[in-house]
Design a protein around this motif. Sequence first.
Motif, mmCIF file in Angstrom:
data_model
loop_
_atom_site.group_PDB
_atom_site.id
_atom_site.type_symbol
_atom_site.label_atom_id
_atom_site.label_comp_id
_atom_site.label_asym_id
_atom_site.label_seq_id
_atom_site.Cartn_x
_atom_site.Cartn_y
_atom_site.Cartn_z
ATOM 1 N N VAL A 157 37.511 -4.426 -24.539
ATOM 2 C CA VAL A 157 37.355 -3.279 -23.649
ATOM 3 C C VAL A 157 36.366 -3.558 -22.517
ATOM 4 O O VAL A 157 36.392 -2.884 -21.471
ATOM 5 C CB VAL A 157 36.911 -2.039 -24.456
ATOM 6 N N VAL A 158 35.511 -4.564 -22.692
ATOM 7 C CA VAL A 158 34.550 -4.895 -21.636
ATOM 8 C C VAL A 158 35.271 -5.329 -20.359
ATOM 9 O O VAL A 158 34.842 -4.987 -19.244
ATOM 10 C CB VAL A 158 33.587 -5.996 -22.114
ATOM 11 N N TYR A 159 36.388 -6.045 -20.509
ATOM 12 C CA TYR A 159 37.083 -6.576 -19.333
ATOM 13 C C TYR A 159 37.695 -5.473 -18.472
ATOM 14 O O TYR A 159 37.490 -5.478 -17.241
ATOM 15 C CB TYR A 159 38.130 -7.601 -19.758
ATOM 16 N N PRO A 160 38.423 -4.520 -19.048
ATOM 17 C CA PRO A 160 38.894 -3.409 -18.190
ATOM 18 C C PRO A 160 37.743 -2.574 -17.629
ATOM 19 O O PRO A 160 37.856 -2.025 -16.533
ATOM 20 C CB PRO A 160 39.787 -2.587 -19.117
ATOM 21 N N MET A 161 36.629 -2.484 -18.357
ATOM 22 C CA MET A 161 35.470 -1.761 -17.812
ATOM 23 C C MET A 161 34.940 -2.452 -16.551
ATOM 24 O O MET A 161 34.635 -1.790 -15.549
ATOM 25 C CB MET A 161 34.356 -1.674 -18.863
ATOM 26 N N ILE A 162 34.861 -3.777 -16.608
ATOM 27 C CA ILE A 162 34.410 -4.524 -15.430
ATOM 28 C C ILE A 162 35.387 -4.317 -14.274
ATOM 29 O O ILE A 162 34.980 -4.091 -13.125
ATOM 30 C CB ILE A 162 34.263 -6.024 -15.766
ATOM 31 N N ALA A 163 36.676 -4.361 -14.604
ATOM 32 C CA ALA A 163 37.700 -4.171 -13.565
ATOM 33 C C ALA A 163 37.590 -2.784 -12.934
ATOM 34 O O ALA A 163 37.679 -2.629 -11.708
ATOM 35 C CB ALA A 163 39.093 -4.383 -14.160
ATOM 36 N N VAL A 164 37.381 -1.761 -13.760
ATOM 37 C CA VAL A 164 37.243 -0.395 -13.237
ATOM 38 C C VAL A 164 36.009 -0.298 -12.343
ATOM 39 O O VAL A 164 36.042 0.328 -11.272
ATOM 40 C CB VAL A 164 37.161 0.616 -14.398
ATOM 41 N N GLY A 165 34.920 -0.910 -12.788
ATOM 42 C CA GLY A 165 33.700 -0.887 -11.971
ATOM 43 C C GLY A 165 33.925 -1.511 -10.606
ATOM 44 O O GLY A 165 33.486 -0.981 -9.579
ATOM 45 N N ILE A 166 34.631 -2.637 -10.563
ATOM 46 C CA ILE A 166 34.927 -3.301 -9.286
ATOM 47 C C ILE A 166 35.828 -2.429 -8.417
ATOM 48 O O ILE A 166 35.607 -2.286 -7.207
ATOM 49 C CB ILE A 166 35.579 -4.680 -9.544
ATOM 50 N N ILE A 167 36.839 -1.809 -9.037
ATOM 51 C CA ILE A 167 37.744 -0.929 -8.280
ATOM 52 C C ILE A 167 36.976 0.239 -7.660
ATOM 53 O O ILE A 167 37.194 0.604 -6.501
ATOM 54 C CB ILE A 167 38.878 -0.419 -9.201
ATOM 55 N N VAL A 168 36.081 0.823 -8.426
ATOM 56 C CA VAL A 168 35.269 1.932 -7.900
ATOM 57 C C VAL A 168 34.467 1.481 -6.691
ATOM 58 O O VAL A 168 34.406 2.182 -5.662
ATOM 59 C CB VAL A 168 34.329 2.482 -8.995
ATOM 60 N N MET A 169 33.849 0.299 -6.784
ATOM 61 C CA MET A 169 33.003 -0.170 -5.685
ATOM 62 C C MET A 169 33.799 -0.613 -4.462
ATOM 63 O O MET A 169 33.279 -0.636 -3.348
ATOM 64 C CB MET A 169 32.099 -1.306 -6.192
ATOM 65 N N VAL A 170 35.073 -0.954 -4.668
ATOM 66 C CA VAL A 170 35.912 -1.346 -3.532
ATOM 67 C C VAL A 170 36.467 -0.123 -2.809
ATOM 68 O O VAL A 170 36.457 -0.051 -1.570
ATOM 69 C CB VAL A 170 37.069 -2.260 -4.006
ATOM 70 N N PHE A 171 36.936 0.881 -3.565
ATOM 71 C CA PHE A 171 37.674 1.986 -2.951
ATOM 72 C C PHE A 171 36.839 3.239 -2.692
ATOM 73 O O PHE A 171 37.143 4.001 -1.774
ATOM 74 C CB PHE A 171 38.885 2.346 -3.828
ATOM 75 N N LEU A 172 35.766 3.466 -3.482
ATOM 76 C CA LEU A 172 34.985 4.683 -3.271
ATOM 77 C C LEU A 172 34.368 4.772 -1.874
ATOM 78 O O LEU A 172 34.400 5.840 -1.249
ATOM 79 C CB LEU A 172 33.899 4.803 -4.347
ATOM 80 N N PRO A 173 33.803 3.680 -1.328
ATOM 81 C CA PRO A 173 33.218 3.775 0.015
ATOM 82 C C PRO A 173 34.214 4.188 1.098
ATOM 83 O O PRO A 173 33.807 4.676 2.155
ATOM 84 C CB PRO A 173 32.681 2.356 0.264
ATOM 85 N N ARG A 174 35.521 3.994 0.848
ATOM 86 C CA ARG A 174 36.527 4.385 1.834
ATOM 87 C C ARG A 174 36.742 5.897 1.836
ATOM 88 O O ARG A 174 37.273 6.437 2.806
ATOM 89 C CB ARG A 174 37.853 3.679 1.539
ATOM 90 N N MET A 175 36.320 6.567 0.752
ATOM 91 C CA MET A 175 36.504 8.009 0.654
ATOM 92 C C MET A 175 35.210 8.769 0.920
ATOM 93 O O MET A 175 35.205 9.798 1.588
ATOM 94 C CB MET A 175 37.049 8.374 -0.736
#
Length: 500
Positions: A157-175
């Motif tokens: 589960v650590v791996y999808p957590m890392i992936a989610v964290g990266i996705i948040v940091m990539v897309f959140l600043p655009r919103m």
Amino acid sequence: MNTVHPPEAGDNYSVRTALASPKILRVEVLAGLVVALALIPEAISFSIIAGVDPEVGLFASFTMAVSIAFLGGRPAMISAATGAIALVLAPLVREYGIDYLIATVMLGGVLQIVLAVTGFAKLMRFIPRSVMVGFVNALAILIFTAQVPHMIDVPFVVYPMIAVGIIVMVFLPRMTQVVPAPLVAIVLLTAFTVIAAINVPNVGDEGDLPNNLPSLFTPDIPLNLETLRIIAPYALAMALVGLLESLMTAKLVDDITDTHSDKTREAWGQGASNIITGFFGGMGGCAMIGQTMINVKASGARTRISTFMAGIFLLALVVGAGDVVAVIPMGALVAVMIMVAIGTFDWHSVQLNTLRRMPKSENVVMLSTVAVVVATHNLAIGVGVGVIIAMVMFARRVAHFTEVIDVAHPDENTRVYKVVGELFFASSNDLFYQFDYAGDPQNIIIDMSESHIWDASTVAALDAIETKYRAKGKNVDIQGLNEASMDRHAKLAGHLGGGH
């Protein structure tokens, strides 16, 4: 939606401006919080490397950050306990203990102030761009590889957590950019692990957090020459490594923010901060490049407020909210640092078009710097090797630009040579062999108007040329020297030990 855009290069402001603007102040404060969260596991890890209790590294990070916020010359740069300093001091701790460590940190701080006063910061101008690019790329690689242990032998589960964290940091600043994306990622992933009761590695697994405030500490060591003999070499190594990393980081932040910082003030500020840290029982430190990138690039901070708040939040979190901090999943912090590594790496420098366009020597210097830093895990050694290689290649390249040209024969008894190029030890060694001593007429004129004498090696070469012609009964007249070359030649000619 009411948002505040993190500053880009050139979009900078003062502490006074930040305090007068709630939006900007929010950016600075939240940036400090994100940095503090990322500092905790790092400080604990560096304490383990140095062989001391976690509180020694955590308290060092607090005192370094708070003091450098006032004393340093580069706003928004983060200083704390670092791996480089831990590696330098670890052998001393193993053999002599914590008291000698603290004494070494204090002496190292004193030496940094001495180096600052004597102009050490000015040496930064001699670091070529290719070394700087290699430094940045190596740093990014080290930041990423430091996360790899946290991704080995962990629950899936650590791996999808890392992936989610990266996705948040990539897309959140655009919103929205009301709050730093790294902070959102940390909070969301922490809440997820707590609510779902998922057992994953967390900050608490890295080491025990202190539950007391730092207090004044006086090392219990004999004040004699033997103690100085023991700690002085480590103190000097610490001072040099700490200053080099700090000044390189300051230069990097200068480039990112399109501003200039006071490197001399930063140098003595580092020294004063280490002395203060020693008095509070900390292990010393220097600028932290990864956390600085979080502060400046990921969070958009630009002032000393963020640095100061990072230290304050760090102390408040580990002492007052240790139980909460302990449950932060390491996967969340790994995601933050991976994004920092990606953002730090100079991707343009490794594109094929760039590598083809750059001179081979520049690429060799950049790649050598990266290779040495990654191999040694020591940024100071890598930069030193890179500078040496750059100097050698520059000397080789410039040496080929010097030539001797037969330009005129005014009469049958006179020949005029013109020397073109920069003359120093690498280019002047072959100068002696470029004249026809046997075939030349009685009078030789050497026109130096298109050259420059840089060192004693060149004067010695000219002495050897004159000596050779005189041995054959011929006259030599050196003409056209510029003022600096004429002064150097007049002082040294005939006084360098007898020619070629």
